[in-house]
Scaffold this motif. Structure first.
Motif, PDB file in Angstrom:
ATOM      1  N   CYS A   1       0.818  -1.209   0.000  1.00  0.00           N
ATOM      2  CA  CYS A   1       0.000   0.000   0.000  1.00  0.00           C
ATOM      3  C   CYS A   1       0.853   1.261   0.000  1.00  0.00           C
ATOM      4  O   CYS A   1       0.473   2.273  -0.601  1.00  0.00           O
TER       5      CYS A   1
ATOM      6  N   PHE B   1     -16.392  -1.919   3.352  1.00  0.00           N
ATOM      7  CA  PHE B   1     -15.872  -2.409   2.071  1.00  0.00           C
ATOM      8  C   PHE B   1     -16.842  -2.134   0.927  1.00  0.00           C
ATOM      9  O   PHE B   1     -16.426  -1.697  -0.155  1.00  0.00           O
TER      10      PHE B   1
ATOM     11  N   GLY C   1     -16.751   1.242  -0.237  1.00  0.00           N
ATOM     12  CA  GLY C   1     -15.394   1.438  -0.745  1.00  0.00           C
ATOM     13  C   GLY C   1     -15.229   0.883  -2.149  1.00  0.00           C
ATOM     14  O   GLY C   1     -14.622   1.525  -3.016  1.00  0.00           O
ATOM     15  N   LEU C   2     -15.787  -0.302  -2.391  1.00  0.00           N
ATOM     16  CA  LEU C   2     -15.720  -0.905  -3.729  1.00  0.00           C
ATOM     17  C   LEU C   2     -16.541  -0.096  -4.726  1.00  0.00           C
ATOM     18  O   LEU C   2     -16.082   0.192  -5.846  1.00  0.00           O
TER      19      LEU C   2
ATOM     20  N   ARG D   1     -14.760   3.114  -5.541  1.00  0.00           N
ATOM     21  CA  ARG D   1     -13.596   2.888  -6.408  1.00  0.00           C
ATOM     22  C   ARG D   1     -14.018   2.643  -7.850  1.00  0.00           C
ATOM     23  O   ARG D   1     -13.422   3.190  -8.795  1.00  0.00           O
TER      24      ARG D   1
ATOM     25  N   SER E   1      -5.722  -3.864  -6.755  1.00  0.00           N
ATOM     26  CA  SER E   1      -6.680  -4.345  -5.761  1.00  0.00           C
ATOM     27  C   SER E   1      -8.041  -4.634  -6.398  1.00  0.00           C
ATOM     28  O   SER E   1      -8.692  -5.626  -6.062  1.00  0.00           O
ATOM     29  N   VAL E   2      -8.471  -3.773  -7.324  1.00  0.00           N
ATOM     30  CA  VAL E   2      -9.762  -3.972  -7.988  1.00  0.00           C
ATOM     31  C   VAL E   2      -9.741  -5.235  -8.850  1.00  0.00           C
ATOM     32  O   VAL E   2     -10.609  -6.101  -8.744  1.00  0.00           O
TER      33      VAL E   2
ATOM     34  N   LEU F   1      -8.996  -1.894  -0.644  1.00  0.00           N
ATOM     35  CA  LEU F   1     -10.130  -1.064  -1.063  1.00  0.00           C
ATOM     36  C   LEU F   1     -10.823  -0.442   0.148  1.00  0.00           C
ATOM     37  O   LEU F   1     -11.238   0.722   0.113  1.00  0.00           O
ATOM     38  N   THR F   2     -10.933  -1.200   1.224  1.00  0.00           N
ATOM     39  CA  THR F   2     -11.558  -0.692   2.445  1.00  0.00           C
ATOM     40  C   THR F   2     -10.719   0.424   3.064  1.00  0.00           C
ATOM     41  O   THR F   2     -11.239   1.476   3.458  1.00  0.00           O
TER      42      THR F   2
ATOM     43  N   ARG G   1      -8.482   2.355   1.634  1.00  0.00           N
ATOM     44  CA  ARG G   1      -8.493   3.541   0.759  1.00  0.00           C
ATOM     45  C   ARG G   1      -9.719   4.395   1.028  1.00  0.00           C
ATOM     46  O   ARG G   1      -9.639   5.627   1.108  1.00  0.00           O
TER      47      ARG G   1
END
Length: 550
Positions: free
Chosen positions: A99, A270, A273-274, A277, A296-297, A328-329, A331
């Protein structure tokens, strides 16, 4: 939270992991079977050819976990789990370093906390299967390959592919699917075609090949080309294409439903977050700057979708992508911490509070109704943690403590109670481990005359053998007829482990055995509400007996 105390949360994680590693017996079927295979491997010295109970028919999993457990000295709950726990600590460090290549130090710190404290990771570090090593090797590989992409330093290239090979040794080609999907999506969204088609990636194949070579030699010796085909194709891809004979018809949303509990307490952070994103990627017209990352995606979505279409699934199959869900979470949470005045911050905080309340209700039911908690010091610690969590959620200064530290402590507190009380209470109903430890402690002098008496057909089992084998440190012979029992009958010496059907058979034949121990047995990894209900538990359990020839 002060940064000079930043290591304390990880110390808390380690403490909870170790409590589980020490206090929880190894669970049948899978974990106990893997531990038993490792013990058998250490005894016979045949590291290239995996055997189970002296036979060559165990082909389902690669041997990394078996090799490592065979190398650890001693037979105990902790010794089997030691290296997987160490791999998790390495995985969290790799998560942090990965990260930091793309985000702030705080985002990296949050990602490591999220990864280590989600419910799946607590589970993976006491119910140790191949997924623990697989998941941690995959995130280390992703970190090292990302370092190589940034620096072009060949040591990162080699390390990345070595860990990709180790991940394949842990559970097969699924590791390459996750790693490959992660970087494929990243390169495509950045239009880095030269990176994507760089011929140097082919140099990673011989590195993986060298890591896999010992196992491939053993596979060929045991099964010929069929073994290699099973490992490289049928074991993983065959479950998606339909070639594999394994089929439990799980449904398209099986893994999505499991994710809701296995990524607790972070699942309601999450999901937005997803979504956020993906929305940002769409706004950027699927073109990301080089400094950004889509690893990550890609590494989460594509493998998760592929695994969700498999004809045979278990909940832990998608745990391998949970570190990328943690990215993702983290971020998302880090951006909210910068803007506590927004509605997104408020709704996320509410979601995390609701999650913590649901988890609290569940643990109260498990530890105060199903198995009443009588350990006063543990109860005091749990109450103090609950008070601290409430104070953090409702503190006057919104930010890190509310969105990160409070849910993190929720995971710690819940799993402290699970590992120190619930699971040890539950495992009293796993007759194989209870009886195995009883035999090892009280009858070690005559353990060579210890047998299982089972009337099920050959290769079909009413009695699970693996936990019994592990704790007695031997492959316990199975007797399947009265004639076999008579051949081994030695008064005051022969020990028999059997079920109710076997006991009735011995009594009907007039063979004189004295009951020396009795355990009510339940398949502990298949919990049911009637079993958890103390008033109905007896209807769900069946007796197992330890008998001494009289």
């Amino acid at each position: 939270m002060r940064w000079n105390n930043k290591y304390l949360p990880f110390l808390g994680l380690i403490v909870v992991y170790i409590i589980g590693a020490v206090k929880i017996d190894i669970m049948d079927i899978d974990a106990a079977q893997y531990a038993s295979i490792g013990r058998e491997m250490a005894d016979n010295g045949q590291f290239l050819e995996v055997q189970f109970r002296g036979k060559d028919y165990y082909l389902d999993k690669p041997p990394l976990l078996f090799w490592l457990s065979a190398l650890v000295i001693g037979i105990s709950n902790f010794s089997y789990r030691l290296i997987p726990i160490l791999s998790t600590l390495l995985g969290m460090y790799a998560m942090y370093r990965f990260c930091k290549l793309y985000y702030s130090e705080r985002t990296a710190y949050i990602a490591a906390l999220v990864m280590g404290s989600c419910q799946a990771f607590f589970l993976m570090n006491h119910d140790v299967r191949c997924d623990t090593l697989l998941t941690n090797c995959v995130i280390v590989s992703i970190w090292q390959v990302a370092e190589y992409v940034k620096s072009r330093n060949w040591k990162h290239f080699v390390a990345g592919f070595v860990f990709a090979g180790l991940a394949m040794l842990a559970k097969g080609p699924i590791s390459l699917i996750v790693i490959g999907a992660a970087f494929f999506v990243d390169f495509v969204l950045k239009r880095q075609w030269k990176q994507l088609f760089d011929w140097r990636w082919l140099l990673g194949l011989p590195i993986i090949g060298l890591v896999l070579l010992p196992y491939c030699v053993g596979l060929y010796r045991q099964y010929g080309s069929d073994g290699l085909y099973f490992y490289f194709w049928e074991q993983s891809f065959g479950r998606i294409t339909g070639e594999s004979e394994w089929d439990n018809s799980p449904g398209l949303f099986f893994q999505s439903h499991n994710f809701l509990w296995s990524f607790l307490p972070w699942v309601l952070a999450f999901i937005p977050g997803l979504v956020t994103r993906l929305r940002d990627i769409i706004k950027q017209r699927f073109l990301l700057p080089v400094a950004d990352e889509a690893i990550s995606v890609g590494g989460f979505i594509l493998p998760f979708m592929a695994l969700s279409t498999a004809q045979y699934q278990l909940p832990h199959y998608t745990f391998v992508v949970f570190p990328l869900a943690a990215v993702l979470t983290a971020r998302f949470l880090d951006k909210l911490i910068e803007h506590p005045e927004t509605s997104s911050f408020r709704w996320t905080r509410i979601g995390l509070i609701v999650t913590s309340c649901v988890m609290l209700i569940a643990i109260v039911g498990l530890c105060f109704w199903a198995f009443p908690l009588q350990n006063i010091p543990l109860l005091i610690v749990a109450i103090l943690l609950a008070v601290l969590i409430v104070r953090l959620y409702y503190g006057k200064r919104p930010g890190f403590s509310q969105l990160v530290f409070a849910p993190f402590l929720t995971g710690i507190g819940i799993n402290l109670l699970m590992n120190a009380h619930f699971y040890p209470s539950l495992l009293k109903y796993q007759a194989g481990s209870v009886m195995g430890q009883k035999v090892a402690e009280d009858y070690s002098a005559i353990v060579k005359d210890f047998y299982i008496y089972e009337l099920a057909p050959v290769d079909e089992y009413n009695i699970f053998h693996s936990a019994l084998d592990y704790y007695t440190q031997r492959t316990t012979p199975v007797l399947r007829s009265l004639n076999e029992v008579k051949q081994h009958f030695k008064p005051k010496s022969t020990l028999i482990y059997t079920d109710e059907q076997g006991l009735k058979s011995l009594n009907a034949a007039g063979l004189r055995f004295k009951e020396v121990h009795k355990v009510q047995n339940f398949h502990v990894t298949g919990l049911t509400l009637p079993f958890l209900n103390p008033a109905l538990r007896a209807t769900e359990t069946h007796p197992r007996y330890l008998l001494m020839a009289d």
